[in-house]
Design a protein around this motif. Structure first.
Motif, PDB file in Angstrom:
ATOM      1  N   VAL A  16      36.801  38.247  35.304  1.00 35.24           N
ATOM      2  CA  VAL A  16      37.523  39.344  35.960  1.00 35.24           C
ATOM      3  C   VAL A  16      37.274  39.293  37.461  1.00 35.24           C
ATOM      4  CG1 VAL A  16      37.663  41.859  36.188  1.00 35.24           C
ATOM      5  CG2 VAL A  16      37.594  40.812  33.908  1.00 35.24           C
ATOM      6  N   MET A  17      35.993  39.183  37.861  1.00 31.00           N
ATOM      7  CA  MET A  17      35.683  39.169  39.290  1.00 31.00           C
ATOM      8  C   MET A  17      36.275  37.954  39.993  1.00 31.00           C
ATOM      9  SD  MET A  17      34.285  41.887  40.398  1.00 31.00           S
ATOM     10  CE  MET A  17      34.026  41.277  42.051  1.00 31.00           C
ATOM     11  N   THR A  18      36.360  36.826  39.300  1.00 28.50           N
ATOM     12  CA  THR A  18      36.965  35.639  39.907  1.00 28.50           C
ATOM     13  C   THR A  18      38.386  35.951  40.353  1.00 28.50           C
ATOM     14  OG1 THR A  18      35.592  34.091  38.684  1.00 28.50           O
ATOM     15  CG2 THR A  18      37.718  33.258  39.455  1.00 28.50           C
ATOM     16  N   ARG A  19      39.132  36.630  39.524  1.00 33.00           N
ATOM     17  CA  ARG A  19      40.507  37.003  39.884  1.00 33.00           C
ATOM     18  C   ARG A  19      40.536  38.003  41.030  1.00 33.00           C
ATOM     19  NH1 ARG A  19      39.956  34.871  35.083  1.00 33.00           N
ATOM     20  NH2 ARG A  19      41.712  33.823  34.116  1.00 33.00           N
ATOM     21  N   ARG A  25      42.821  41.396  47.051  1.00 35.73           N
ATOM     22  CA  ARG A  25      43.630  42.597  47.240  1.00 35.73           C
ATOM     23  C   ARG A  25      43.345  43.536  46.075  1.00 35.73           C
ATOM     24  NH1 ARG A  25      47.328  42.388  43.309  1.00 35.73           N
ATOM     25  NH2 ARG A  25      48.081  40.378  42.571  1.00 35.73           N
ATOM     26  N   PRO A  26      43.694  44.805  46.192  1.00 34.00           N
ATOM     27  CA  PRO A  26      43.511  45.705  45.050  1.00 34.00           C
ATOM     28  C   PRO A  26      44.362  45.236  43.860  1.00 34.00           C
ATOM     29  CG  PRO A  26      43.872  46.959  47.060  1.00 34.00           C
ATOM     30  CD  PRO A  26      44.150  45.513  47.389  1.00 34.00           C
ATOM     31  N   VAL A  27      43.755  45.244  42.666  1.00 33.14           N
ATOM     32  CA  VAL A  27      44.432  44.759  41.462  1.00 33.14           C
ATOM     33  C   VAL A  27      44.390  45.831  40.375  1.00 33.14           C
ATOM     34  CG1 VAL A  27      43.858  42.361  41.965  1.00 33.14           C
ATOM     35  CG2 VAL A  27      42.349  43.704  40.488  1.00 33.14           C
ATOM     36  N   THR A  28      45.320  45.736  39.448  1.00 33.63           N
ATOM     37  CA  THR A  28      45.346  46.645  38.308  1.00 33.63           C
ATOM     38  C   THR A  28      44.774  45.944  37.077  1.00 33.63           C
ATOM     39  OG1 THR A  28      47.538  45.950  37.572  1.00 33.63           O
ATOM     40  CG2 THR A  28      47.443  47.769  39.181  1.00 33.63           C
ATOM     41  N   VAL A  29      44.421  46.741  36.084  1.00 35.85           N
ATOM     42  CA  VAL A  29      43.946  46.192  34.819  1.00 35.85           C
ATOM     43  C   VAL A  29      45.022  45.285  34.226  1.00 35.85           C
ATOM     44  CG1 VAL A  29      43.276  46.777  32.442  1.00 35.85           C
ATOM     45  CG2 VAL A  29      42.410  48.149  34.350  1.00 35.85           C
ATOM     46  N   ARG A  30      46.277  45.718  34.287  1.00 37.11           N
ATOM     47  CA  ARG A  30      47.384  44.953  33.707  1.00 37.11           C
ATOM     48  C   ARG A  30      47.487  43.570  34.348  1.00 37.11           C
ATOM     49  NH1 ARG A  30      49.497  45.404  29.269  1.00 37.11           N
ATOM     50  NH2 ARG A  30      49.582  47.646  29.473  1.00 37.11           N
ATOM     51  N   GLU A  31      47.359  43.487  35.682  1.00 36.25           N
ATOM     52  CA  GLU A  31      47.458  42.183  36.355  1.00 36.25           C
ATOM     53  C   GLU A  31      46.342  41.236  35.901  1.00 36.25           C
ATOM     54  OE1 GLU A  31      49.201  43.009  40.784  1.00 36.25           O
ATOM     55  OE2 GLU A  31      47.261  43.945  40.312  1.00 36.25           O
ATOM     56  N   VAL A  32      45.131  41.755  35.835  1.00 35.04           N
ATOM     57  CA  VAL A  32      43.998  40.935  35.417  1.00 35.04           C
ATOM     58  C   VAL A  32      44.189  40.511  33.957  1.00 35.04           C
ATOM     59  CG1 VAL A  32      41.495  40.889  35.049  1.00 35.04           C
ATOM     60  CG2 VAL A  32      42.442  42.002  37.094  1.00 35.04           C
ATOM     61  N   LEU A  33      44.591  41.457  33.113  1.00 34.72           N
ATOM     62  CA  LEU A  33      44.822  41.185  31.693  1.00 34.72           C
ATOM     63  C   LEU A  33      45.827  40.044  31.519  1.00 34.72           C
ATOM     64  CD1 LEU A  33      44.667  42.002  28.620  1.00 34.72           C
ATOM     65  CD2 LEU A  33      46.664  43.441  29.114  1.00 34.72           C
ATOM     66  N   GLU A  34      46.965  40.148  32.175  1.00 38.97           N
ATOM     67  CA  GLU A  34      48.015  39.141  32.016  1.00 38.97           C
ATOM     68  C   GLU A  34      47.544  37.759  32.457  1.00 38.97           C
ATOM     69  OE1 GLU A  34      51.404  40.831  34.027  1.00 38.97           O
ATOM     70  OE2 GLU A  34      51.773  42.267  32.389  1.00 38.97           O
ATOM     71  N   ASP A  35      46.723  37.717  33.514  1.00 34.19           N
ATOM     72  CA  ASP A  35      46.246  36.422  33.981  1.00 34.19           C
ATOM     73  C   ASP A  35      45.219  35.833  33.017  1.00 34.19           C
ATOM     74  OD1 ASP A  35      46.618  34.558  36.269  1.00 34.19           O
ATOM     75  OD2 ASP A  35      44.440  34.776  36.383  1.00 34.19           O
ATOM     76  N   ILE A  36      44.306  36.654  32.524  1.00 33.91           N
ATOM     77  CA  ILE A  36      43.302  36.162  31.575  1.00 33.91           C
ATOM     78  C   ILE A  36      43.970  35.726  30.275  1.00 33.91           C
ATOM     79  CG2 ILE A  36      41.330  36.840  30.130  1.00 33.91           C
ATOM     80  CD1 ILE A  36      40.324  38.520  32.455  1.00 33.91           C
ATOM     81  N   HIS A  55      32.805  48.684  38.308  1.00 36.74           N
ATOM     82  CA  HIS A  55      32.843  49.812  39.251  1.00 36.74           C
ATOM     83  C   HIS A  55      31.518  50.575  39.206  1.00 36.74           C
ATOM     84  CE1 HIS A  55      33.763  54.086  40.266  1.00 36.74           C
ATOM     85  NE2 HIS A  55      34.212  53.475  41.341  1.00 36.74           N
ATOM     86  N   GLN A  56      31.014  50.845  38.007  1.00 40.58           N
ATOM     87  CA  GLN A  56      29.750  51.565  37.858  1.00 40.58           C
ATOM     88  C   GLN A  56      28.578  50.780  38.470  1.00 40.58           C
ATOM     89  OE1 GLN A  56      29.533  54.696  36.723  1.00 40.58           O
ATOM     90  NE2 GLN A  56      31.746  54.655  36.409  1.00 40.58           N
ATOM     91  N   LYS A  57      28.643  49.456  38.401  1.00 35.12           N
ATOM     92  CA  LYS A  57      27.581  48.609  38.950  1.00 35.12           C
ATOM     93  C   LYS A  57      27.739  48.397  40.456  1.00 35.12           C
ATOM     94  CE  LYS A  57      27.036  46.037  34.660  1.00 35.12           C
ATOM     95  NZ  LYS A  57      27.200  44.725  34.011  1.00 35.12           N
ATOM     96  N   GLY A  58      28.859  48.822  41.016  1.00 37.06           N
ATOM     97  CA  GLY A  58      29.069  48.695  42.449  1.00 37.06           C
ATOM     98  C   GLY A  58      29.715  47.410  42.907  1.00 37.06           C
ATOM     99  N   TRP A  59      30.271  46.629  41.981  1.00 32.32           N
ATOM    100  CA  TRP A  59      30.918  45.376  42.364  1.00 32.32           C
ATOM    101  C   TRP A  59      32.343  45.595  42.862  1.00 32.32           C
ATOM    102  CZ3 TRP A  59      28.396  41.251  43.454  1.00 32.32           C
ATOM    103  CH2 TRP A  59      27.150  41.048  42.880  1.00 32.32           C
ATOM    104  N   VAL A  60      33.012  46.629  42.364  1.00 34.14           N
ATOM    105  CA  VAL A  60      34.382  46.943  42.809  1.00 34.14           C
ATOM    106  C   VAL A  60      34.462  48.421  43.136  1.00 34.14           C
ATOM    107  CG1 VAL A  60      35.504  45.093  41.463  1.00 34.14           C
ATOM    108  CG2 VAL A  60      35.223  47.356  40.438  1.00 34.14           C
ATOM    109  N   ARG A  61      35.401  48.759  44.004  1.00 33.64           N
ATOM    110  CA  ARG A  61      35.733  50.167  44.229  1.00 33.64           C
ATOM    111  C   ARG A  61      37.110  50.365  43.638  1.00 33.64           C
ATOM    112  NH1 ARG A  61      34.858  48.236  48.929  1.00 33.64           N
ATOM    113  NH2 ARG A  61      35.940  48.046  50.703  1.00 33.64           N
ATOM    114  N   ARG A  62      37.425  51.582  43.299  1.00 32.55           N
ATOM    115  CA  ARG A  62      38.735  51.814  42.712  1.00 32.55           C
ATOM    116  C   ARG A  62      39.377  53.017  43.376  1.00 32.55           C
ATOM    117  NH1 ARG A  62      36.770  53.668  36.690  1.00 32.55           N
ATOM    118  NH2 ARG A  62      35.974  55.712  37.275  1.00 32.55           N
ATOM    119  N   ALA A  68      46.865  55.116  36.776  1.00 32.68           N
ATOM    120  CA  ALA A  68      46.022  53.916  36.704  1.00 32.68           C
ATOM    121  C   ALA A  68      45.141  53.817  37.957  1.00 32.68           C
ATOM    122  CB  ALA A  68      46.897  52.671  36.591  1.00 32.68           C
ATOM    123  N   TYR A  69      44.282  52.836  37.950  1.00 28.73           N
ATOM    124  CA  TYR A  69      43.431  52.550  39.115  1.00 28.73           C
ATOM    125  C   TYR A  69      43.771  51.175  39.656  1.00 28.73           C
ATOM    126  CZ  TYR A  69      40.167  56.347  37.917  1.00 28.73           C
ATOM    127  OH  TYR A  69      39.593  57.558  37.659  1.00 28.73           O
TER     128      TYR A  69
END
Length: 189
Positions: A16-19, A25-36, A55-62, A68-69
């Motif tokens: 996920v983080m690789t993408r 750029r800001p990404v949606t769950v759907r975009e990441v899902l479709e690519d994976i 997000h909880q671990k501090g790797w991404v902000r939303r 959606a986020y």
């Protein structure tokens, strides 16, 4: 906030983080899902959970966008890799020996990149120290035909300034170490 000493990302977190890092750029769950899903079958809720955990671990902000986020990386992959290397190095019981061993594993291209990185970090206000001027009374020994540069571990074998190197490069013991004399970096203190 990203932890100072991150734990390595799991396989799916890394995917996920690789993408997120690649797209930069800001990404949606759907975009990441479709690519994976091009590589493997995975559920929307799984990707959503992974991004929420990141997000909880501090790797991404939303940021909310409708229902959606959009997720965005807090730091770069290079910063993540550097933090992992620093963590591994600092956990060593002998950091200097760990660095010597690490440098000994590097390819010539990696060593060149390291040299360039050191120059960038030192900056123009702290140029690398110049080699001592040659003493005409004691010219340096010239390398003869067939002499090759010793590997880093051999040059540092038994170096009293680097604890833990006494057993490195034992196959080259008896050969003189091609290293400059130690310089005082304390500024006369």
């Amino acid at each position: 906030m990203v932890r100072t000493v991150p734990r390595p990302l799991g396989e799916l977190e890394d995917a996920v983080m690789t993408r997120v890092w690649q797209w930069n750029r800001p990404v949606t769950v759907r975009e990441v899902l479709e690519d994976i899903q091009r590589d493997r079958s995975i559920a929307y809720t799984t990707v959503m959970t992974v991004l929420d955990n990141l997000h909880q671990k501090g790797w991404v902000r939303r940021e909310a966008e409708g229902r959606a986020y959009r997720y965005e990386a807090v730091s770069t992959r290079a910063a993540y890799a550097a933090a992992l290397m620093n963590d591994s190095w600092s956990q060593s019981d002998n950091p200097a020996a760990a660095l010597v061993a690490f440098f000994g594993m590097m390819s010539p291209e990696q060593r060149e990149a390291l040299t360039d990185a050191v120059r960038m970090v030192q900056g123009p206000e702290n140029p690398p120290s110049a080699p001592p001027p040659e003493n005409p009374a004691n010219p340096p020994e010239s390398a003869g035909p067939g002499d090759a540069e010793e590997p880093a571990d051999a040059r540092n074998a038994g170096n009293p300034e680097i604890p833990g190197t006494e057993n490195l490069g034992t196959e080259n013991q008896g050969k003189p170490a091609n290293r400059p004399p130690a310089q005082n970096t304390e500024g006369g203190r």
